[in-house]
Write a protein that holds these residues in place. Structure first.
Motif: not given
Length: 378
Positions: A135-162
């Motif tokens: 299964d695959q799911h695609r999603l955009p970055v948060p609205p209002g965020f514009h990647p620039g040279t001054d910012l390094e982006v990272n992320g993580a995926v999680i599921r709650a226990a229940g």
């Protein structure tokens, strides 16, 4: 002397395993190894029908999600992304079964709870992938965020226990010269939450004017570590720090580490402590130190050195031949760190210090440990 005779069973009496619901509960508690369900399905046709039921397979995956086996690592090299299994037969997953053409999503951000997260370059979109189901799911970055040279982006995926297999969350973080940002996406609502921020204080660096990169903190490209309800990333810059994203309270904080890896000429990676709290592994040449963060009764946090290990002795290395050791990745649920020398790649369990040589030779690569319940082919 009287003869004792066994009383015949009543026709209406049934054995406990004749109850499908009870048998399902027993099978649900089999070890979450890839070979467990296929072996159990060979007992009888009835067992095979119960085990192959998609509802049971889903329950089995959810039941063991917090204690999954370490199936292997996704390895990124110049030639692309591949899967390198780490378990031995009969639990070894063939590398070709977890194949993925990442396409435009060329940067892995880590794996957790049976899911893998990727971003594009530049990071305009994210991709969440379940390697077992495909299964695959695609999603955009948060609205209002514009990647620039001054910012390094990272992320993580999680599921709650229940949560089941249907929903997940993606945590987005970015850090630059003076500010760190974070936001959470929910697949249940299909929306991003509010962006939160925190200042990133930077020590005055006499070289910052000449080398601007030394005057800011950015989020390390290494994957995050989940401890309790918080995600942790390394902040790289003039000082060694850790960025904490408290998912429950939706807050950010910057945590200092007790020594500066730049001054000491080593590297570190965030880990889980033996008691389940925050820790890190510091590596300098062939010496490994395990640290953990404790919260006192007064609420004040402090770091404590737990163990020191000579890796050249543990792994039977010849320093002149192996030069030094680099940290490749960390598997948080199994507390296993992956290390690379000039000649080999090793996995080391930080609590027991049990280790395994994974390969005799290596190339420049990034390792992303994959911990999951593998139920394909049932």
């Amino acid at each position: 002397m009287s003869n004792l005779r066994r009383r015949p069973c009543s026709p209406s009496a049934s054995l406990p395993l004749d109850d499908d619901d009870l048998l399902s509960e027993i099978l649900l508690r089999l070890p979450p190894h890839p070979s467990s369900l296929p072996r159990a399905s060979l007992v009888s046709k009835r067992w095979r029908l119960l085990i192959s039921d998609p509802r049971f397979v889903r329950r089995f995956r959810i039941h063991h999600r917090r204690h999954p086996p370490l199936l292997g690592c996704f390895v990124r090299t110049a030639s692309g992304l591949s899967f390198e299994p780490t378990m031995s037969a009969p639990n070894r997953v063939p590398s070709g079964l977890l194949r993925f053409d990442s396409g435009d999503f060329s940067r892995p951000l880590g794996c957790r709870h049976g899911l893998a997260l990727f971003s594009g370059h530049p990071p305009q979109r994210f991709l969440v992938w379940d390697p077992v189901t495909g299964d695959q799911h695609r999603l955009p970055v948060p609205p209002g965020f514009h990647p620039g040279t001054d910012l390094e982006v990272n992320g993580a995926v999680i599921r709650a226990a229940g949560e089941g297999d249907a929903h997940f969350r993606v945590a987005f973080v970015a850090a630059g010269k003076a500010l760190a940002l974070a936001c959470v996406y929910s697949s249940e609502t299909g929306l991003w939450g509010d962006i939160i921020s925190t200042p990133v204080a930077v020590k005055t660096n006499p070289l910052a004017r000449r080398f601007p990169a030394l005057g800011r903190h950015i989020v390390s490209p290494e994957h995050a570590v989940l401890v309790g309800d918080s995600l942790y990333w390394q902040l790289t810059g003039w000082e060694s720090r850790i960025l904490e994203f408290d998912l429950e309270n939706q807050s950010l904080a910057v945590i200092r580490v007790p020594l500066d890896v730049w001054y000491d000429g080593g590297t570190f990676t965030i880990t889980r402590a033996a008691g389940g709290g925050l820790g890190f592994l510091f590596l300098s040449e062939f010496t490994a130190q395990v640290w953990e963060r404790n919260i006192g009764c007064d609420g004040v946090a402090s770091w404590a050195l737990v163990t020191t290990t000579d890796l050249d002795k543990l792994l039977s290395l010849v320093p002149k031949l192996h030069y030094n050791i680099e940290i490749l990745g960390f598997a948080e649920e199994n507390n296993v760190v992956f290390l690379m020398t000039a000649r080999s790649v090793f996995s080391v369990q930080l609590h027991s210090l049990q280790f395994k040589r994974l390969s005799e030779f290596n190339v420049t690569a990034e390792y992303y440990p994959f911990e999951s319940v593998y139920t394909a082919g049932i």
